[in-house]
Design a protein around this motif. Structure first.
Motif, PDB file in Angstrom:
ATOM      1  N   ILE A 438       0.710  -1.191  -0.138  1.00 51.17           N
ATOM      2  CA  ILE A 438       0.233   0.003  -0.055  1.00 51.17           C
ATOM      3  C   ILE A 438       1.007   1.400  -0.251  1.00 51.17           C
ATOM      4  CG2 ILE A 438      -1.652   1.205   1.317  1.00 51.17           C
ATOM      5  CD1 ILE A 438      -2.976  -1.221   2.297  1.00 51.17           C
ATOM      6  N   MET A 439       2.048   1.223   0.898  1.00 49.22           N
ATOM      7  CA  MET A 439       2.772   2.461   0.569  1.00 49.22           C
ATOM      8  C   MET A 439       3.558   2.511  -0.616  1.00 49.22           C
ATOM      9  SD  MET A 439       2.447   4.191   3.429  1.00 49.22           S
ATOM     10  CE  MET A 439       3.708   5.375   2.935  1.00 49.22           C
ATOM     11  N   GLY A 440       3.843   1.614  -1.421  1.00 47.81           N
ATOM     12  CA  GLY A 440       4.366   2.019  -2.451  1.00 47.81           C
ATOM     13  C   GLY A 440       3.414   2.668  -3.556  1.00 47.81           C
ATOM     14  N   LEU A 441       2.071   2.431  -3.235  1.00 47.38           N
ATOM     15  CA  LEU A 441       1.207   3.110  -4.220  1.00 47.38           C
ATOM     16  C   LEU A 441       1.033   4.401  -3.723  1.00 47.38           C
ATOM     17  CD1 LEU A 441      -1.917   0.545  -4.199  1.00 47.38           C
ATOM     18  CD2 LEU A 441      -0.528   1.174  -6.005  1.00 47.38           C
ATOM     19  N   VAL A 442       1.060   4.721  -2.423  1.00 49.63           N
ATOM     20  CA  VAL A 442       1.011   5.926  -1.656  1.00 49.63           C
ATOM     21  C   VAL A 442       2.024   6.908  -2.211  1.00 49.63           C
ATOM     22  CG1 VAL A 442       1.215   7.501   0.454  1.00 49.63           C
ATOM     23  CG2 VAL A 442      -0.372   5.298   0.411  1.00 49.63           C
ATOM     24  N   LYS A 443       3.224   6.325  -2.162  1.00 50.68           N
ATOM     25  CA  LYS A 443       4.312   7.092  -2.573  1.00 50.68           C
ATOM     26  C   LYS A 443       4.215   7.687  -4.174  1.00 50.68           C
ATOM     27  CE  LYS A 443       9.320   7.112  -2.515  1.00 50.68           C
ATOM     28  NZ  LYS A 443       9.774   8.106  -1.970  1.00 50.68           N
ATOM     29  N   GLU A 444       3.810   6.343  -5.046  1.00 51.25           N
ATOM     30  CA  GLU A 444       3.874   6.659  -6.299  1.00 51.25           C
ATOM     31  C   GLU A 444       2.771   7.857  -6.742  1.00 51.25           C
ATOM     32  OE1 GLU A 444       4.734   4.382 -10.213  1.00 51.25           O
ATOM     33  OE2 GLU A 444       2.684   3.712  -9.512  1.00 51.25           O
ATOM     34  N   HIS A 445       1.322   7.912  -6.187  1.00 50.61           N
ATOM     35  CA  HIS A 445       0.537   8.717  -6.606  1.00 50.61           C
ATOM     36  C   HIS A 445       0.440   9.829  -5.742  1.00 50.61           C
ATOM     37  CE1 HIS A 445      -1.785   5.925  -9.285  1.00 50.61           C
ATOM     38  NE2 HIS A 445      -1.045   5.223  -8.556  1.00 50.61           N
TER      39      HIS A 445
END
Length: 582
Positions: A438-445
Motif C-alpha cells: 500500500i505504501m508503494g501506491l501512496v508514494k507513487e500517487h
C-alpha cells in the motif's frame, strides 16, 4: 543560482519554414515527424532561440504522445520521435554551450487530446505511453522533462508517474517540471482551481511547478501569486504573447516583446520565479528582450505558508479547519451504510452518487469511499464509483480499503489528492506485507495516508500501546517512505464501550489520552477517528449523544478530523444536561 530563460513558440516557427506533405511523411501537421524527416528545420528553430541568449530550449515533442500520434496511426513511434527530438535539441545546445554558460534541453511532454478523468483513455495506457515518451527524451539527452499545458490533473499524474518510472529505469537524475494551463475563467479545463493543482501535483515529487499557455501574463498573475505564497517548489511561467485575436489571417498575438519582458521582470521580482519563457505567439525577438531583462538575476527567496491538505478535482481542502474539526463523511461506506451498500449491490450508481452529494449538504469536508464487501469485485466497484465521484463531488476522497488492488483502482481514477485509509502493521512491514504494497501506491500517487494503531499483536487498546504504534508509524513513514509528518493522519481507534464487558469500559478514555499524547509529541501530525464505533450497539438517540460527547472530548484533546455522519453530531450546548452526564 540564477533565473533561467527558456525558449518561445515552436509550432509557428516550424510553419514559417512551410514544410511540404512529403516533409510530414504523409502525416500532415504532425510536427514531431519533422524530427526524422527534416532535422535541419527543427535544429534551425532551436538555434534561433539559443542565438538570442536563452538558457533552455524545449524539444519538438509536444505531440509525441499516445493520443496525438494515435490520431495519425503512429502511436508506436512515441519513443523513436521523442529520442530524435531530444537529440536535435541536445546537438543545438552543445553547439552553443560553454563552461561558463551551459545550455539545457527540456524534454516536452504535452497533454494529448484525451482526458482520463472523463474516461477518454485508461490511466494505465496513458502512463505507459508517457513512460515511453520520457524514456525517449532521456535517451536523446534531455536535461529535464517538462509536462506542460496540463488540462486534467489525472493526465498530469499519469505523465509524472510515467516520467518517474523512465527516470528510475535510466538511472539518471532528471528533474521533472509540471506546468498547468489556467483558462480565462480562472480554472483548468475541467474546473480545477490552482489550489487543487498545487495540492495534487506537489506530492508527486515534481521539482518545479508553474503555468503555461492559454493566456498572457496579465491573466496568470493571481495564480502565480497563490503559488508563490503556498508552494514549496521552485516556480516557472511561460505565457502566451497575450490573448489571441482572430483576424482574417488567423490568430494574432498582441503582446510585444517589451511587454513580455516587463511581465517577467515583475514575476521574478514579486513571485520568485526561477524559470521563465514563452508559449504561443512568442518569438526569438520576444525572448531576446526577456534575456536582456532578467538574465543573471538571482531567484528571490520566498517564505511560503504551507497548508497541508487533500484535493478533489476542483478544490483544495486543508486538514486543519479554522473553526471546527475536519468531517469525513462516513455514509459512502458499504460496511457502515445500509443504504449505500444496497445501492452498490444493485449497481444503482446514481443512488450512490446521490448519497455522496447528501453528505456534502450535511457539512462533510471529505468523503470516505469503501466498497469492500464479501462476494463483490472490489476493483470493478471502486473503478466505477471513484470515476463517478471524481467529477460528481467537489470534496476530496478518502479511499478506504485493505486491498492494494482496490486502492490502486481508486487512485487511477482520481486526479485530485486522495487519502489512503489505511496502513497498519497487522501483518508486519516486510517486503511482501500489505503495509509495503500500500505504501508503494501512496508514494507513487502522492497520496496522504491514514495510519491505524494496529501492530503484529493486534489493535492497540491502552494509551501507551497506541502511542507506541503511532510513533513507530510516524518514524517509519517519514524516514523510509519520504512522507511529511503533516501528511500522516493517525487513527487511534476505539472499540464500542457499551458491550457490558469489563475489558472495553476504558477504551474511549484510552483513545482520548492517546490523542493528547501523540499531539504533544508530534504537533504537526494529523489525527482522525472512526467516531461511531464508540457507540455501536446502542439505540439511535443514545448514539447521537455518545458520539457528540466523545467527539467533543477528543477535539479538546487535539483531534483534527473524524469519520462521521456530520448531520448526526449535536453541539454540546444543545444536549440536555442529564443526557450529557449519562
Amino acid at each position: 543560482q540564477r533565473v533561467l530563460v527558456a525558449d518561445g513558440a515552436m509550432g509557428t516557427m516550424l510553419q514559417a519554414y512551410d514544410p511540404s506533405l512529403d516533409d510530414f511523411d504523409g502525416h500532415e501537421g504532425c510536427n514531431e515527424v519533422l524530427n526524422v524527416t527534416r532535422p535541419d528545420i527543427v535544429r534551425g528553430v532551436h538555434e534561433a532561440y539559443f542565438a538570442v541568449g536563452v538558457d533552455c530550449v524545449e524539444t519538438n515533442t509536444f505531440g509525441a504522445n499516445l493520443a496525438a500520434l494515435g490520431e495519425y496511426g503512429i502511436a508506436d513511434r512515441v519513443f523513436e520521435l521523442s529520442r530524435a527530438g531530444a537529440a536535435l535539441a541536445r546537438e543545438a545546445a552543445d553547439g552553443f554551450a560553454s563552461v561558463e554558460r551551459p545550455r539545457f534541453v527540456l524534454g516536452s511532454m504535452g497533454p494529448g487530446t484525451k482526458l482520463p478523468t472523463l474516461g477518454h483513455v485508461a490511466f494505465e495506457a496513458l502512463r505507459d505511453a508517457y513512460e515511453a515518451n520520457a524514456a525517449g527524451l532521456i535517451a536523446g539527452g534531455a536535461d529535464a522533462l517538462i509536462v506542460e499545458t496540463c488540462q486534467d490533473l489525472l493526465q498530469v499524474k499519469a505523465a509524472v508517474v510515467g516520467a518517474r518510472r523512465a527516470i528510475e529505469a535510466a538511472g539518471r537524475d532528471v528533474p521533472v517540471i509540471a506546468q498547468v494551463t489556467i483558462e480565462t475563467n480562472g480554472a483548468m479545463l475541467l474546473g480545477s482551481e490552482i489550489g487543487a493543482a498545487l495540492s495534487a501535483i506537489e506530492p508527486l515529487g515534481v521539482d518545479v511547478l508553474g503555468l503555461n499557455c492559454a493566456t498572457g501574463p496579465a491573466e496568470m498573475s493571481e495564480h502565480l501569486r497563490y503559488l508563490a505564497r503556498h508552494a514549496r517548489l521552485p516556480l516557472s511561467c511561460m505565457p502566451n504573447a497575450g490573448l489571441p485575436e482572430l483576424t482574417a489571417d488567423g490568430a494574432r498575438y498582441p503582446l510585444s516583446p517589451e511587454e513580455l519582458a516587463a511581465a517577467h521582470v515583475q514575476f521574478t521580482a514579486e513571485y520568485g520565479l526561477g524559470l521563465v519563457g514563452g508559449c504561443c505567439g512568442t518569438t526569438p525577438e520576444h525572448l531576446a528582450r526577456v534575456v536582456e531583462a532578467v538574465a543573471g538575476r538571482q531567484p528571490v527567496e520566498r517564505q511560503p505558508r504551507i497548508e497541508p491538505g487533500a484535493a478533489s478535482l476542483y478544490q483544495h481542502v486543508p486538514f486543519r479547519q479554522d473553526t471546527s474539526y475536519l468531517a469525513i463523511g462516513e455514509r459512502t461506506n458499504a460496511n457502515g451504510s445500509k443504504a449505500f451498500r444496497e445501492a452498490m449491490l444493485a449497481e444503482n450508481w446514481e443512488e450512490c452518487v446521490d448519497i455522496a452529494r447528501g453528505q456534502v449538504r450535511d457539512g462533510a469536508h471529505m468523503l470516505d469511499l469503501c466498497v469492500d464487501y464479501v462476494g463483490r469485485d472490489g476493483v470493478a466497484d471502486m473503478r466505477e464509483l471513484a470515476f463517478r465521484f471524481a467529477t460528481a463531488s467537489t470534496l476530496p476522497i478518502v479511499l478506504d480499503s485493505t486491498e492494494p488492488a482496490v486502492l490502486r483502482a481508486g487512485l487511477e481514477m482520481l486526479g485530485g489528492r486522495a487519502i489512503i485509509n489505511s496502513v497498519n502493521y497487522e501483518d508486519g512491514d516486510g517486503p511482501d506485507s500489505r503495509f509495503t504494497k500500500i505504501m508503494g501506491l501512496v508514494k507513487e500517487h502522492g497520496a496522504a495516508v491514514v495510519a491505524l494503531t494496529i501492530d503484529e499483536e493486534g489493535q492497540a487498546r491502552t494509551a501507551d500501546w497506541k502511542v507506541r504504534v503511532a510513533s513507530r508509524l510516524i518514524e517509519d513513514l517519514t524516514t523510509n517512505w519520504g512522507m511529511r509528518v503533516e501528511d500522516i493522519i493517525i487513527d487511534c481507534l476505539t472499540f464500542p464501550i457499551a458491550t457490558g464487558q469489563e475489558e472495553t469500559r476504558r477504551d474511549g478514555l484510552e483513545t482520548i489520552e492517546a490523542i493528547r499524547e501523540i499531539k504533544r509529541r508530534y504537533p504537526q501530525v494529523q489525527t482522525t477517528l472512526g467516531l461511531s464505533n464508540i457507540s455501536f450497539g446502542l439505540n439511535p438517540a443514545a448514539r447521537i449523544v455518545l458520539n457528540s460527547v466523545f467527539l467533543n472530548e477528543c477535539v479538546n484533546a487535539g483531534l483534527d478530523s473524524a469519520i462521521v455522519h456530520a448531520s448526526k453530531i449535536v453541539p454540546m450546548a444543545r444536549i440536555p444536561d442529564e443526557q450529557r452526564q449519562v
